[in-house]
Design a protein around this motif. Structure first.
Motif, PDB file in Angstrom:
ATOM      1  N   GLY A 135      50.267  46.318  33.931  1.00 29.88           N
ATOM      2  CA  GLY A 135      50.757  46.710  35.248  1.00 29.88           C
ATOM      3  C   GLY A 135      49.730  46.623  36.347  1.00 29.88           C
ATOM      4  O   GLY A 135      50.080  46.733  37.528  1.00 29.88           O
ATOM      5  N   GLU A 136      48.453  46.453  36.004  1.00 31.26           N
ATOM      6  CA  GLU A 136      47.414  46.298  37.021  1.00 31.26           C
ATOM      7  C   GLU A 136      47.302  44.832  37.435  1.00 31.26           C
ATOM      8  O   GLU A 136      47.940  43.950  36.862  1.00 31.26           O
ATOM      9  N   ALA A 137      46.462  44.585  38.444  1.00 30.33           N
ATOM     10  CA  ALA A 137      46.268  43.236  38.971  1.00 30.33           C
ATOM     11  C   ALA A 137      44.834  42.786  38.745  1.00 30.33           C
ATOM     12  O   ALA A 137      43.886  43.534  38.993  1.00 30.33           O
ATOM     13  N   LEU A 138      44.699  41.542  38.287  1.00 31.51           N
ATOM     14  CA  LEU A 138      43.391  40.913  38.089  1.00 31.51           C
ATOM     15  C   LEU A 138      43.229  39.775  39.078  1.00 31.51           C
ATOM     16  O   LEU A 138      44.106  38.924  39.212  1.00 31.51           O
ATOM     17  N   LEU A 139      42.088  39.749  39.775  1.00 33.72           N
ATOM     18  CA  LEU A 139      41.677  38.592  40.558  1.00 33.72           C
ATOM     19  C   LEU A 139      40.564  37.904  39.793  1.00 33.72           C
ATOM     20  O   LEU A 139      39.532  38.518  39.504  1.00 33.72           O
ATOM     21  N   VAL A 140      40.761  36.642  39.439  1.00 34.07           N
ATOM     22  CA  VAL A 140      39.742  35.893  38.703  1.00 34.07           C
ATOM     23  C   VAL A 140      39.335  34.684  39.533  1.00 34.07           C
ATOM     24  O   VAL A 140      40.172  33.887  39.956  1.00 34.07           O
ATOM     25  N   HIS A 141      38.043  34.592  39.806  1.00 32.55           N
ATOM     26  CA  HIS A 141      37.513  33.437  40.523  1.00 32.55           C
ATOM     27  C   HIS A 141      37.198  32.318  39.527  1.00 32.55           C
ATOM     28  O   HIS A 141      36.850  32.568  38.378  1.00 32.55           O
ATOM     29  N   GLY A 142      37.319  31.079  39.989  1.00 32.85           N
ATOM     30  CA  GLY A 142      37.086  29.955  39.088  1.00 32.85           C
ATOM     31  C   GLY A 142      38.145  29.869  38.016  1.00 32.85           C
ATOM     32  O   GLY A 142      37.842  29.789  36.829  1.00 32.85           O
ATOM     33  N   LEU A 178      44.835  35.750  28.957  1.00 30.06           N
ATOM     34  CA  LEU A 178      44.722  37.061  28.312  1.00 30.06           C
ATOM     35  C   LEU A 178      45.314  38.159  29.197  1.00 30.06           C
ATOM     36  O   LEU A 178      46.031  39.039  28.707  1.00 30.06           O
ATOM     37  N   ALA A 179      45.010  38.112  30.487  1.00 32.66           N
ATOM     38  CA  ALA A 179      45.534  39.145  31.384  1.00 32.66           C
ATOM     39  C   ALA A 179      47.057  39.123  31.403  1.00 32.66           C
ATOM     40  O   ALA A 179      47.705  40.178  31.372  1.00 32.66           O
ATOM     41  N   LYS A 180      47.644  37.939  31.459  1.00 33.83           N
ATOM     42  CA  LYS A 180      49.109  37.855  31.442  1.00 33.83           C
ATOM     43  C   LYS A 180      49.672  38.333  30.112  1.00 33.83           C
ATOM     44  O   LYS A 180      50.702  39.025  30.074  1.00 33.83           O
ATOM     45  N   ALA A 181      49.011  37.982  29.012  1.00 35.43           N
ATOM     46  CA  ALA A 181      49.498  38.400  27.702  1.00 35.43           C
ATOM     47  C   ALA A 181      49.509  39.914  27.547  1.00 35.43           C
ATOM     48  O   ALA A 181      50.339  40.460  26.808  1.00 35.43           O
ATOM     49  N   PHE A 182      48.609  40.590  28.264  1.00 37.34           N
ATOM     50  CA  PHE A 182      48.537  42.042  28.182  1.00 37.34           C
ATOM     51  C   PHE A 182      49.149  42.736  29.395  1.00 37.34           C
ATOM     52  O   PHE A 182      48.853  43.895  29.674  1.00 37.34           O
ATOM     53  N   GLY A 183      50.024  42.019  30.106  1.00 38.00           N
ATOM     54  CA  GLY A 183      50.889  42.667  31.080  1.00 38.00           C
ATOM     55  C   GLY A 183      50.344  42.876  32.466  1.00 38.00           C
ATOM     56  O   GLY A 183      50.828  43.738  33.203  1.00 38.00           O
ATOM     57  N   ALA A 184      49.362  42.074  32.883  1.00 37.64           N
ATOM     58  CA  ALA A 184      48.790  42.207  34.225  1.00 37.64           C
ATOM     59  C   ALA A 184      49.362  41.168  35.170  1.00 37.64           C
ATOM     60  O   ALA A 184      49.862  40.117  34.744  1.00 37.64           O
ATOM     61  N   THR A 185      49.279  41.440  36.463  1.00 40.74           N
ATOM     62  CA  THR A 185      49.504  40.441  37.500  1.00 40.74           C
ATOM     63  C   THR A 185      48.185  39.707  37.729  1.00 40.74           C
ATOM     64  O   THR A 185      47.123  40.329  37.750  1.00 40.74           O
ATOM     65  N   ALA A 191      48.527  40.350  49.564  1.00 40.95           N
ATOM     66  CA  ALA A 191      49.937  39.987  49.657  1.00 40.95           C
ATOM     67  C   ALA A 191      50.602  40.017  48.282  1.00 40.95           C
ATOM     68  O   ALA A 191      51.753  40.452  48.142  1.00 40.95           O
ATOM     69  N   ALA A 192      49.876  39.580  47.247  1.00 38.80           N
ATOM     70  CA  ALA A 192      50.439  39.532  45.895  1.00 38.80           C
ATOM     71  C   ALA A 192      50.603  40.913  45.277  1.00 38.80           C
ATOM     72  O   ALA A 192      51.326  41.075  44.292  1.00 38.80           O
ATOM     73  N   THR A 193      49.919  41.905  45.850  1.00 34.27           N
ATOM     74  CA  THR A 193      49.934  43.253  45.266  1.00 34.27           C
ATOM     75  C   THR A 193      50.531  44.285  46.214  1.00 34.27           C
ATOM     76  O   THR A 193      50.262  45.487  46.080  1.00 34.27           O
ATOM     77  N   GLY A 194      51.319  43.824  47.166  1.00 35.43           N
ATOM     78  CA  GLY A 194      51.934  44.755  48.104  1.00 35.43           C
ATOM     79  C   GLY A 194      50.939  45.494  48.970  1.00 35.43           C
ATOM     80  O   GLY A 194      51.172  46.641  49.365  1.00 35.43           O
ATOM     81  N   GLY A 195      49.811  44.862  49.247  1.00 37.65           N
ATOM     82  CA  GLY A 195      48.778  45.465  50.083  1.00 37.65           C
ATOM     83  C   GLY A 195      47.763  46.302  49.335  1.00 37.65           C
ATOM     84  O   GLY A 195      46.781  46.761  49.928  1.00 37.65           O
ATOM     85  N   ARG A 196      47.953  46.491  48.038  1.00 32.99           N
ATOM     86  CA  ARG A 196      47.083  47.394  47.270  1.00 32.99           C
ATOM     87  C   ARG A 196      45.734  46.775  46.940  1.00 32.99           C
ATOM     88  O   ARG A 196      44.706  47.437  46.938  1.00 32.99           O
ATOM     89  N   ILE A 205      38.371  42.641  39.333  1.00 35.25           N
ATOM     90  CA  ILE A 205      37.967  41.329  39.833  1.00 35.25           C
ATOM     91  C   ILE A 205      36.885  40.789  38.912  1.00 35.25           C
ATOM     92  O   ILE A 205      35.872  41.446  38.673  1.00 35.25           O
ATOM     93  N   LEU A 206      37.121  39.610  38.353  1.00 33.16           N
ATOM     94  CA  LEU A 206      36.128  38.934  37.520  1.00 33.16           C
ATOM     95  C   LEU A 206      35.488  37.849  38.371  1.00 33.16           C
ATOM     96  O   LEU A 206      36.145  36.887  38.777  1.00 33.16           O
ATOM     97  N   ASP A 207      34.188  38.027  38.657  1.00 34.22           N
ATOM     98  CA  ASP A 207      33.518  37.139  39.603  1.00 34.22           C
ATOM     99  C   ASP A 207      32.323  36.455  38.968  1.00 34.22           C
ATOM    100  O   ASP A 207      31.441  37.106  38.406  1.00 34.22           O
ATOM    101  N   MET A 208      32.308  35.132  39.066  1.00 42.53           N
ATOM    102  CA  MET A 208      31.153  34.351  38.630  1.00 42.53           C
ATOM    103  C   MET A 208      30.512  33.623  39.808  1.00 42.53           C
ATOM    104  O   MET A 208      29.672  32.759  39.619  1.00 42.53           O
TER     105      MET A 208
END
Length: 331
Positions: free
Chosen positions: A147-154, A166-173, A209-214, A219-222
């Motif tokens: 139910g949480e949201a992940l932002l992944v760069h790259g 993996l994030a999608k498989a475990f129910g994240a946006t 926008a993807a998270t309704g403003g939340r 965030i996974l950043d490289m």
């Protein structure tokens, strides 16, 4: 058991520099320590830390081989006296601290896993570095929950393609960034809910926008550099930013106000130098939670190219150019 050769072909770093410094050489076949297995390598992965090591910026930890290569798959040909799980003839894939670009590699027994059902050596060898890294950073350090949201760069890097799946498989946006329209489509094909072309779109606005403003919970950043401050903007209240590399540099100027107001956590890690017990714990978690998904076809490594071991220099040139997913070597 067939008698093992005294020497093997390996690829060494002849001097710090570009891909051309990678050269085939002859080395003694490693002798496994009491808690190690010796693997006849059938495939090895090529990863960003290998390129950093080649450039002289990421030396191997004490006691590790100076031969590059952090993941292998193959057949066990010898086992140390204290190894209980693995036997000669077993097919394993493993995370290693070095030594992967070779015909034989000594592996800590706890960092090895069986090949997922239906996998060949190339696909099995494409798993450890990215899956260990993503599990450790997104799920353990980042604490991503359903139910949480992940932002992944790259998003089309080896790490990115795994993080999306993996994030999608475990129910994240999932929001992913990439540098072309074609790569953004790859991210969506892998399951990303939103793919942002960072060259002409604002990932901060797109994430909100993807998270309704939340904002993004993790965030996974490289990338680092100027992305640090922008990540603070894109993060949700109580968000967690996990730093695993600095492609735009490790130094920047940041306004920490958002870190305080949003109660953010900015953490980071490296995996290579962690002890064998830590890596064994990650292996056990992956075997329990992720390997069944791989066997069922719900996840899969994305492989861009497979090259002979002798072409390691060309593999590094590809790694530093335009690619999607993993680049693999076969002895």
């Amino acid at each position: 058991m067939a008698e093992l050769p005294a020497e093997m072909t390996a690829v060494e770093i002849t001097a710090p520099g570009g891909p051309e410094v990678l050269k085939p050489t002859r080395r003694p076949v490693p002798v496994p320590r009491p808690r190690e297995i010796l693997v006849r390598v059938e495939a090895a992965g090529v990863n960003r830390p290998d390129a950093l090591q080649r450039a002289g910026a990421y030396p191997p930890p004490p006691g590790a081989s100076d031969i590059p290569g952090l993941e292998v798959a193959g057949t066990v040909v010898a086992a140390g006296a204290e190894v209980a799980r693995w036997a000669v003839g077993d097919r394993v894939t493993a995370l290693v601290s070095g030594g992967g670009y070779a015909e034989y590699c000594a592996v800590d027994a706890g960092s090895a896993l069986s090949w997922p059902a239906g996998y060949d050596a190339v696909r099995a060898a494409a798993l450890p570095e990215t899956f260990f890294t993503v599990w450790s950073n997104v799920f353990d350090r980042g604490g991503l929950k359903p139910g949480e949201a992940l932002l992944v760069h790259g998003g089309t890097s080896g790490i990115g393609t795994v993080a999306i799946q993996l994030a999608k498989a475990f129910g994240a946006t999932v929001v992913a960034t990439a540098g072309t329209a074609e790569k953004c489509q790859v991210c969506r094909d892998l399951g990303a809910d939103v793919a942002v072309n960072y060259r002409d779109e604002d990932f901060v606005a797109a994430t909100k926008a993807a998270t309704g403003g939340r904002g993004a919970d993790v965030i996974l950043d490289m990338v680092g550099g100027d992305y640090v401050g922008r990540n603070y903007e894109a993060a949700a209240v109580e968000g967690r930013i996990v730093q695993i590399a600095f492609l735009r540099g490790s130094k920047t100027t940041v306004d920490f106000t958002r870190l305080m107001l949003k109660r953010l956590v900015h953490t980071g890690s490296t995996l290579r130098a962690r002890d064998t017990a830590f890596k064994a714990g990650l292996a056990a978690a992956l075997e329990d939670k992720v390997w069944p998904l791989l066997a069922a076809g719900r996840l899969a490594p994305v492989i861009d190219a497979v090259l002979p071991l002798a072409d390691a220099a060309r593999a590094h040139a590809l790694l530093e150019a335009d690619h999607v997913g993993k680049i693999m070597l076969t002895p």
